[in-house]
Design a protein around this motif. Sequence first.
Motif, PDB file in Angstrom:
ATOM      1  N   ILE A  52       0.805  -0.741  -0.164  1.00  0.00           N
ATOM      2  CA  ILE A  52       0.014  -0.004  -0.280  1.00  0.00           C
ATOM      3  C   ILE A  52       1.131   1.176  -0.109  1.00  0.00           C
ATOM      4  CG2 ILE A  52      -2.174   0.967   1.114  1.00  0.00           C
ATOM      5  CD1 ILE A  52      -2.962  -1.594   2.335  1.00  0.00           C
ATOM      6  N   HIS A  53       1.790   0.495   0.602  1.00  0.00           N
ATOM      7  CA  HIS A  53       2.695   2.272   1.133  1.00  0.00           C
ATOM      8  C   HIS A  53       3.405   2.620  -0.204  1.00  0.00           C
ATOM      9  CE1 HIS A  53       6.054   4.473   1.735  1.00  0.00           C
ATOM     10  NE2 HIS A  53       5.529   5.145   2.748  1.00  0.00           N
ATOM     11  N   ALA A  54       4.056   2.325  -1.116  1.00  0.00           N
ATOM     12  CA  ALA A  54       4.668   1.896  -2.383  1.00  0.00           C
ATOM     13  C   ALA A  54       3.625   2.544  -3.347  1.00  0.00           C
ATOM     14  CB  ALA A  54       4.990   0.209  -2.597  1.00  0.00           C
ATOM     15  N   HIS A  55       2.208   1.758  -3.198  1.00  0.00           N
ATOM     16  CA  HIS A  55       1.525   2.787  -4.469  1.00  0.00           C
ATOM     17  C   HIS A  55       0.525   3.302  -4.023  1.00  0.00           C
ATOM     18  CE1 HIS A  55       2.500  -1.029  -7.470  1.00  0.00           C
ATOM     19  NE2 HIS A  55       2.327  -1.405  -5.985  1.00  0.00           N
ATOM     20  N   TRP A  56       0.503   3.788  -2.993  1.00  0.00           N
ATOM     21  CA  TRP A  56       0.050   5.849  -2.206  1.00  0.00           C
ATOM     22  C   TRP A  56      -0.060   6.441  -3.003  1.00  0.00           C
ATOM     23  CZ3 TRP A  56      -4.304   4.987   1.556  1.00  0.00           C
ATOM     24  CH2 TRP A  56      -4.285   6.117   2.091  1.00  0.00           C
ATOM     25  N   THR A  57       1.242   7.245  -3.741  1.00  0.00           N
ATOM     26  CA  THR A  57       1.190   8.463  -4.194  1.00  0.00           C
ATOM     27  C   THR A  57       1.305   8.222  -5.618  1.00  0.00           C
ATOM     28  OG1 THR A  57       3.403   8.598  -3.470  1.00  0.00           O
ATOM     29  CG2 THR A  57       1.888   9.382  -2.050  1.00  0.00           C
ATOM     30  N   ARG A  58       1.336   9.217  -6.352  1.00  0.00           N
ATOM     31  CA  ARG A  58       1.078   8.357  -7.895  1.00  0.00           C
ATOM     32  C   ARG A  58       2.924   8.408  -7.947  1.00  0.00           C
ATOM     33  NH1 ARG A  58      -0.551  12.960 -12.455  1.00  0.00           N
ATOM     34  NH2 ARG A  58       0.054  11.814 -14.180  1.00  0.00           N
ATOM     35  N   ARG A  59       3.778   9.165  -7.388  1.00  0.00           N
ATOM     36  CA  ARG A  59       5.633   9.171  -7.734  1.00  0.00           C
ATOM     37  C   ARG A  59       6.489   8.806  -6.826  1.00  0.00           C
ATOM     38  NH1 ARG A  59       6.599  15.704  -8.733  1.00  0.00           N
ATOM     39  NH2 ARG A  59       4.975  16.261 -10.138  1.00  0.00           N
TER      40      ARG A  59
END
Length: 380
Positions: free
Chosen positions: A167-174
């Motif tokens: 989840i953390h790896a894909h939470w933000t766009r960058r």
Amino acid sequence: MRFPIPHDPPVTFKARLHDARTATAIGRWLGLAVVVCFVTGVLSHYLQHPPHWLADRLPPRPYWGYHLTQGLHVACGTAAVPLLLAKLWAVYPRLFAWPPVRSVRHALERASVAVLVAAGVFELFSGLLNTFQWYPWPFSFVPVHFALSWLLLGSLLLHLAVKWPQIHAHWTRRSPGTLALPEADGPDRRALLTAVAAGVGAVTLTTVGQSVTALARFDLFAPRDPAVGPQGLPVNRTASAAKVTEASVRDWRLTVTGPRPYTLTLDELRAMPQYEVTLPLACVEGWSKSARWSGVRVRDLLDRAGGGPGARARVVSLEAAGAYRVMEMGREYAQDPLTLLALRLNGEVLSLDHGYPARIIAPNRPGVLQTKWVGRLEVA
């Protein structure tokens, strides 16, 4: 000569957008909706069924509190239905991954997902059916719905703990973890998320008007129109369903018990000081409507019976049976000046379906506790 027989390619579940990035994006919205539903649902449950230690501490103000929280509860629960379906679509290939269990952590993840999906589907769809007052199951809705809400929250927290690295790896766009994803999926993912958002918005807009007056004209699919009903107000439980008839209230008298018990006829009640309040009637199904109520303050009736400034109240209805035939009212509600034994609605005598000859109306209170056809008021 033999010709080769064409074969369809093997069916696989590998497809664009069935990935962690899409699942995380939808999961953020769904998680927010579930948390709002849980918090407002717990508030609603304890307002309806307060434990003994809490009954005298529940606040009657703000008077519109239950109107807001229960409206949010039903609106977010309705919006969560398409979000849950979209989330399941994004992750369903992983449900068929082989081998089904690869490690202790993976087994814990699978178990949390199974409980989360089962509890989420049941909570949302049973809650949706509750708004239509349709109960196609043999158990009582309220305690089961409340108990499973804690199971849903627990399984959600467990799932978040297990899946937090992804989840953390894909939470933000960058996020660095998203660099391996195909760049071509970006526009398609945005289109999918836009479609999901549009669907959620459409479902919410066409149902939330049952509690938000400003959006009432868009109320196309909600089970209730707050403007439709006797005296301009909907009715959940009719006099016929409660087995209350005009004949049974013809010689009605209000009995008030306490250190100095007494009885009052309807004319005697009308001769007492009358007060008018504007309060919403807010029901657990999500609809609400404000109206003008007039009648006698409950605290005045309790004082006359010797209740004193700290008295609680117990209200007994004339209806033959029902889960809310007897209602306990804590001290804060019983002593609030907005709490009335109402005799009139919007300037008219109460109709039989609205509780004639007298009913309770109180601030920040579920509609099921606004007891109709009051026959006895007890100092507690």
